[in-house]
Design a protein around this motif. Structure first.
Motif, PDB file in Angstrom:
ATOM      1  N   GLU A  34      -7.485  -2.309  -4.516  1.00  0.00           N
ATOM      2  CA  GLU A  34      -7.153  -2.753  -5.877  1.00  0.00           C
ATOM      3  C   GLU A  34      -8.371  -2.924  -6.775  1.00  0.00           C
ATOM      4  N   ILE A  35      -9.565  -2.862  -6.249  1.00  0.00           N
ATOM      5  CA  ILE A  35     -10.727  -3.021  -7.136  1.00  0.00           C
ATOM      6  C   ILE A  35     -11.165  -1.655  -7.678  1.00  0.00           C
ATOM      7  N   TRP A  36     -11.545  -0.749  -6.803  1.00  0.00           N
ATOM      8  CA  TRP A  36     -11.978   0.565  -7.291  1.00  0.00           C
ATOM      9  C   TRP A  36     -10.798   1.423  -7.746  1.00  0.00           C
ATOM     10  N   GLY A  37      -9.683   1.292  -7.037  1.00  0.00           N
ATOM     11  CA  GLY A  37      -8.531   2.134  -7.382  1.00  0.00           C
ATOM     12  C   GLY A  37      -7.567   1.439  -8.315  1.00  0.00           C
ATOM     13  N   GLY A  38      -7.809   0.187  -8.599  1.00  0.00           N
ATOM     14  CA  GLY A  38      -6.829  -0.630  -9.324  1.00  0.00           C
ATOM     15  C   GLY A  38      -6.758  -0.381 -10.807  1.00  0.00           C
ATOM     16  N   VAL A  39      -7.822   0.079 -11.405  1.00  0.00           N
ATOM     17  CA  VAL A  39      -7.821   0.288 -12.856  1.00  0.00           C
ATOM     18  C   VAL A  39      -8.318   1.699 -13.178  1.00  0.00           C
ATOM     19  N   ALA A  60      -1.604  -2.079  -7.133  1.00  0.00           N
ATOM     20  CA  ALA A  60      -2.513  -1.059  -6.594  1.00  0.00           C
ATOM     21  C   ALA A  60      -1.756   0.120  -5.991  1.00  0.00           C
ATOM     22  N   GLU A  61      -0.419   0.023  -5.954  1.00  0.00           N
ATOM     23  CA  GLU A  61       0.398   1.159  -5.505  1.00  0.00           C
ATOM     24  C   GLU A  61       0.858   1.899  -6.753  1.00  0.00           C
ATOM     25  N   ARG A  62       0.690   3.223  -6.755  1.00  0.00           N
ATOM     26  CA  ARG A  62       0.959   3.996  -7.972  1.00  0.00           C
ATOM     27  C   ARG A  62       2.391   3.825  -8.492  1.00  0.00           C
ATOM     28  N   SER A  63       3.367   3.919  -7.590  1.00  0.00           N
ATOM     29  CA  SER A  63       4.760   3.841  -8.061  1.00  0.00           C
ATOM     30  C   SER A  63       5.095   2.427  -8.537  1.00  0.00           C
ATOM     31  N   TRP A  64       4.618   1.428  -7.822  1.00  0.00           N
ATOM     32  CA  TRP A  64       4.911   0.054  -8.211  1.00  0.00           C
ATOM     33  C   TRP A  64       4.257  -0.312  -9.544  1.00  0.00           C
ATOM     34  N   ALA A  65       3.045   0.183  -9.765  1.00  0.00           N
ATOM     35  CA  ALA A  65       2.311  -0.182 -10.992  1.00  0.00           C
ATOM     36  C   ALA A  65       3.084   0.270 -12.233  1.00  0.00           C
ATOM     37  N   MET A  66       3.611   1.513 -12.185  1.00  0.00           N
ATOM     38  CA  MET A  66       4.371   2.012 -13.346  1.00  0.00           C
ATOM     39  C   MET A  66       5.671   1.204 -13.486  1.00  0.00           C
TER      40      MET A  66
END
Lengths: 343, 423
Positions: free
Chosen positions: B234-239, A197-203
Motif C-alpha cells: 500500500e505504500i509504493w503501490g498504493g498511490v 491497495a487492491e485494484r478492484s476494491w480501490a475503484m
C-alpha cells in the motif's frame, strides 16, 4: 378619540417616510446616471448595461483564464510566463492523442492520460448509474409517511455538507490497513483486506464514497419532484385498483422524468470532474487504477518539478470540451422542459 | 524647572529613537517550518536586531505550499522576499543573489559550506547565494525493541541491503507485525540504494542515463520484496504518479521493523513514540558500490530582486555564522550543513536518548555520502529522474506493469521531460 387615531396615523406616516428616506436618497442619486445611460443606450440597451458588471466579473474569473489556458496549450517549455515559452501549435494535443490503440493505454505516448480517461469513463458510467438509482430509491422512501421523516432526510443530506477532503479522510481512516472496517471484520474472524491497495476494491470504494457524499443532494432534488406530483393522481389510481409498480411506472416516473434528467446530467458533470475526495482517499492508486483526468492534469501541471503547463492545459481543454457538451445537453433538456410547460 | 528639563530630554530621546527606528532598513524572510525552527529563528533574529539596530528583520511564516506553488510565480515576475527558505534550490538558482561582493568574509563563508553551495547555484557559477539551514540524509530507522525481542541483531556497518531485508523479515515473522521493511514512496529515497548498487544515473554527456545494471539491481529488489511480502504494497503501490507516501504512522504504532526514510523524521518520532519502544537510526545499508544515503535539505538564500543587498548579506552572514548555526541545530535537532560545526559534533538538546543516538548516526552518514549522491543534489534533472522512477516502479508494485516495460517508460518519460524543458 378620532384625534388620537389621527395623531397616531400621522406619526406612522412620518416614521415610514423617515425609513424610506435613504432609499429615496439613493434613487435620487442614481436617477441622473441612469437617465444618462438610458439616453445614451436607449431602453433596449439597458439590459446590456445591467448585465455588464456580471459579465465583467465572469470575464475576469472565467473567460480570460480559459483563454489563457488555451494559449498555454499552444505553447511548450517549463517557464511560467509567455515570454519564455515557445509556440508549438497543436503539438501538445498531438502528444496527448498519439496512440496505436485507444483501448489500450499502454500503447499511447501519454499512457497515464489515456489510463485516466479510461478510469474516468468507467467511474462516470458506474457512479452515475448507481447514484441515480439509489437517489431515486432514497427519495421514494423519504417521500412516504414515516416517523422522524425530517431526521432521516437530515441523515441522508448530512454528507453533502462535508468538505470533499473531510469525506476522503474519514473513509481513508475506515478503509486503511488498520482502519475501522478491518478491525470489525477481524473481530468476526475475517482476514485483513487491503481495501485501498487492491485494484478492484480501490475503484469500488472510490465509487461508493462518491455516492455516499453526493446522494443526499440528488435525493433532495428528486424528493422535491415527487412532492410536486398531485396527490389526486395517486388517489384516482388507487380507486381504479392500480398496483404499486404500475403506479410507479405510469404516474411517478413520467412526472418525475424532468427532475430525473436534471439529476442525471448534473451527476454526469460532477462525475467527470471527480478529484478531491478520490485523490485524498486513494491518491490515484493502486498504480494508476483510480487516477482520473483531473489528477492527471494536476500531476502534469503542478506536482512535477518541471511543470508541463502546456500538456496540462491541453488535457484540461479536452476535458472542458466534454463538459461543455454535457452542459449543452443539460441546457437543451431544460429548454425542452420549459417549452413543454409553456404549452 | 528640573521637571521641564526631564520632559524635554525624554521627548528628545523618544524623537531620536523614533528616527533611528524609521531609518532601520527592513529585510523580509519568507520562512516555512516543519517543527520548532520558526521559533528558534525568531530568537536568533531578535538578537541580531539588538546588535544591528539599523536593520529590522521581518519573518513571514508561511505554509510550505506557498513556497512550493506561489514563490516560483513571484520570482518569475521579478518579485519576492529578500531572503527565503526553500527546498527547490537548484531549479530556481537564476533568481538567487550572489552575496559574495556584500559579505564581510566571503572566503570563510565559502569554506564552511563548500560541500553544498553547488546545490543552490547555476552550473559553473561560483556565486554565494546562501547556505543550507539543515542537511537531511536518508537512512534506515529501526525499531530496536522489536529486534531485541526477536533476538535478531540490528545489521551493523557494511551490512548489505539483502542482509537488512532478511533481518527485517525475521523480526516481522517472529513478532507478528505486518510490515518488515517500509520505504518512503519517493524517487529520492530510491536513488541512494540504487547508487549503492552501482547506478551511475548521469551519462558521459551529462544527460540522464538512468537504467543501468546498478539501477536494475535495486529496482528488481524492490519488486521482489513486495512480492515476498517484505515491503507493504500500500505504500509504493498504493498511490499514483509522483504522490509521496510514507510509513510514519505505522512506524510510530510499532508495526514496522525497519523504515527507510531519513533524518527529518527524528524530531517527530521522539515526540510521538515517547517511551513506547526504543528506536534508532541504523548504518547506511550497502551495495557492491557504496553504502550511501541521499543527502538533501533546505537552504536559506537571498533573492536577487531585493533592494537592500548589503543588509540582506549581513543577515545571512549572521545566520550562517558558527555559533548561530550550532545553536540552531542543537535546538531544532537538524543536521548542520556548516562543515566546522559538523566536524566538532553537535550537542542536540533532547532528553530522549533515541534522538541523540540517531542524529549522531545520521550526522556521520552525511560525511560519508557517496560523491554521486551529493552531486545529485545539484543535478538539473534529478527531480525529473525521481518523478519518472517512482511513478513507473509504483506501477510495477501495483501489478500494472512488468519491470522491463517500466524501464522503457522511465527512459521515455525522462527523455520527454528533458526535451520539453530544453525547448
Amino acid at each position: 378619540m378620532s384625534t388620537i387615531t389621527g395623531e397616531r396615523g400621522g406619526q406612522a406616516s412620518s416614521l415610514s417616510s423617515m425609513l424610506t428616506l435613504p432609499f429615496r436618497f439613493l434613487m435620487g442619486v442614481l436617477n441622473a446616471p441612469m437617465s444618462f445611460l438610458q439616453r445614451r443606450f436607449g431602453i433596449g440597451g439597458m439590459g446590456a448595461v445591467f448585465l455588464a458588471p456580471n459579465m465583467l466579473i465572469f470575464s475576469v474569473f472565467v473567460l480570460i483564464p480559459v483563454a489563457i489556458n488555451f494559449a498555454y496549450s499552444l505553447t511548450g517549455g517549463t517557464a511560467i510566463f509567455f515570454d519564455d515559452r515557445h509556440f508549438v501549435g497543436l503539438g501538445q494535443y498531438q502528444t496527448l492523442l498519439t496512440c496505436s490503440d485507444y483501448t489500450t493505454p499502454s500503447t499511447c505516448l501519454q499512457d497515464a492520460f489515456w489510463q485516466s480517461v479510461h478510469n474516468t469513463a468507467f467511474f462516470v458510467i458506474a457512479q452515475v448509474t448507481v447514484l441515480v438509482l439509489v437517489s431515486l430509491g432514497t427519495a421514494l422512501v423519504l417521500n412516504r409517511e414515516m416517523r422522524a421523516r425530517g431526521f432521516w432526510r437530515g441523515v441522508f443530506f448530512f454528507p453533502v455538507l462535508l468538505s470533499p477532503v473531510v469525506v476522503g479522510l474519514i473513509w481513508k481512516w475506515i478503509l486503511q490497513r488498520d482502519g475501522l472496517l478491518n478491525a470489525i471484520l477481524m473481530d468476526f474472524g475475517f482476514e485483513r483486506t487491503l481495501w485501498l491497495a487492491e485494484r478492484s476494491w480501490a475503484m469500488f470504494w472510490a465509487i461508493f464514497v462518491s455516492i455516499w457524499a453526493h446522494l443526499g443532494f440528488y435525493a433532495l432534488i428528486l424528493l422535491a419532484g415527487l412532492q410536486a406530483i398531485p396527490r389526486d393522481l395517486y388517489e384516482a389510481a388507487m380507486m381504479d385498483g392500480t398496483g404499486r409498480m404500475r403506479t410507479f411506472w405510469r404516474i411517478t416516473l413520467p412526472l418525475l422524468w424532468p427532475n430525473l434528467l436534471v439529476v442525471i446530467i448534473l451527476a454526469l458533470i460532477k462525475a467527470v470532474q471527480i478529484f478531491d475526495e478520490a485523490f485524498v482517499l486513494t491518491g490515484g492508486g493502486p498504480g494508476t487504477s483510480t487516477m482520473f483526468i483531473t489528477q492527471y492534469i494536476y500531476e502534469t501541471g503542478f506536482a512535477h518539478v518541471l511543470r508541463n503547463l502546456g500538456l496540462a492545459s491541453a488535457a484540461s481543454i479536452l476535458m472542458g470540451i466534454v463538459l461543455v457538451g454535457l452542459t449543452a445537453l443539460q441546457l437543451g433538456v431544460s429548454n425542452r422542459r420549459a417549452r413543454k410547460e409553456a404549452v | 524647572m528640573k521637571g521641564l528639563k526631564r520632559l524635554i530630554g525624554g521627548a528628545l530621546a523618544l524623537a531620536l529613537s523614533a528616527s533611528v527606528a524609521q531609518a532601520a532598513t527592513e529585510v523580509r524572510i519568507m520562512w516555512y517550518s516543519d517543527g520548532n525552527e520558526g521559533e528558534v529563528l525568531q530568537d536568533l533574529v531578535k538578537r541580531f536586531e539588538a546588535q544591528n539596530p539599523d536593520i529590522k528583520v521581518v519573518v513571514d511564516n508561511v505554509a510550505f505550499g506557498i513556497i512550493k506553488d506561489q514563490l516560483p510565480v513571484q520570482l518569475e515576475a521579478g518579485r519576492g522576499p529578500d531572503i527565503v527558505r526553500v527546498v527547490e534550490l537548484k531549479s530556481q538558482a537564476k533568481h538567487w543573489l550572489d552575496l559574495r561582493p556584500h559579505l564581510k568574509d566571503a572566503a570563510t563563508f565559502e569554506k564552511n559550506f563548500s560541500n553544498t553551495l553547488d546545490w543552490m547555484r547555476e552550473d559553473g557559477s561560483n556565486a554565494l547565494p546562501g547556505f543550507m539551514t539543515q542537511l537531511t540524509i536518508t537512512g534506515p530507522l529501526v525499531n530496536t525493541t522489536l529486534f531485541e525481542q526477536a533476538g535478531v541483531p540490528v545489521p551493523g556497518d557494511k551490512a548489505t541491503w539483502d542482509e537488512w531485508a532478511a533481518a527485517a523479515k525475521k523480526v516481522a515473522d517472529s513478532q507478528k507485525i505486518p510490515i518488515a521493511l517500509a520505504f518512503d514512496r519517493s524517487g529520492h529515497r530510491f536513488m541512494g540504494p540504487a547508487i549503492s548498487m552501482g547506478a551511475k544515473v548521469i551519462g558521459p554527456d551529462g544527460k540522464p542515463a538512468v537504467v543501468d545494471e546498478g539501477f536494475k539491481a535495486m529496482a528488481q529488489r524492490i519488486a521482489d520484496w513486495h512480492k515476498n511480502g517484505i515491503m507493504p504494497r500500500e505504500i509504493w503501490g498504493g498511490v499514483a504518479g509522483t504522490t509521496y507516501k510514507g510509513a510514519n504512522e505505522e512506524f510510530v504504532n510499532g508495526q514496522v521493523a525497519v523504515y527507510f526514510s531519513g533524518s527529518w523524521q527524528v524530531a517527530q518520532f521522539s515526540q510521538k513514540i515517547k517511551d513506547n519502544f526504543d528506536w534508532s537510526a541504523g548504518a547506511e545499508p550497502c551495495g557492491p558500490a557504496a553504502c550511501t544515503g541521499m543527502p538533501g535539505g533546505a537552504g536559506l538564500v537571498a533573492v536577487k530582486y531585493t533592494k537592500n543587498p548589503k543588509e540582506v548579506a549581513r543577515v545571512v552572514e549572521y545566520l550562517a555564522s558558527e555559533p548561530v548555526v550550532r545553536e540552531f541545530s542543537e535546538r531544532t535537532l537538524f543536521l548542520p550543513a556548516h562543515q566546522g560545526v559538523a566536524a566538532k559534533g553537535v550537542d542536540f538538546k533532547s532528553s530522549d536518548p533515541n534522538v541523540k543516538k540517531s542524529l549522531d548516526t545520521f550526522l556521520r552518514a552525511t560525511q560519508t555520502a557517496d560523491p554521486l549522491a551529493l552531486k545529485m543534489q545539484s543535478y538539473r534533472w534529478s527531480g525529473t529522474i525521481y518523478a519518472a522512477v517512482i511513478s513507473r516502479l509504483g506501477q510495477v508494485v501495483a501489478g500494472e506493469a512488468q519491470i522491463p516495460d517500466a524501464y522503457a517508460r522511465i527512459e521515455d518519460d525522462i527523455k520527454q521531460k528533458v526535451a520539453e524543458a530544453s525547448r
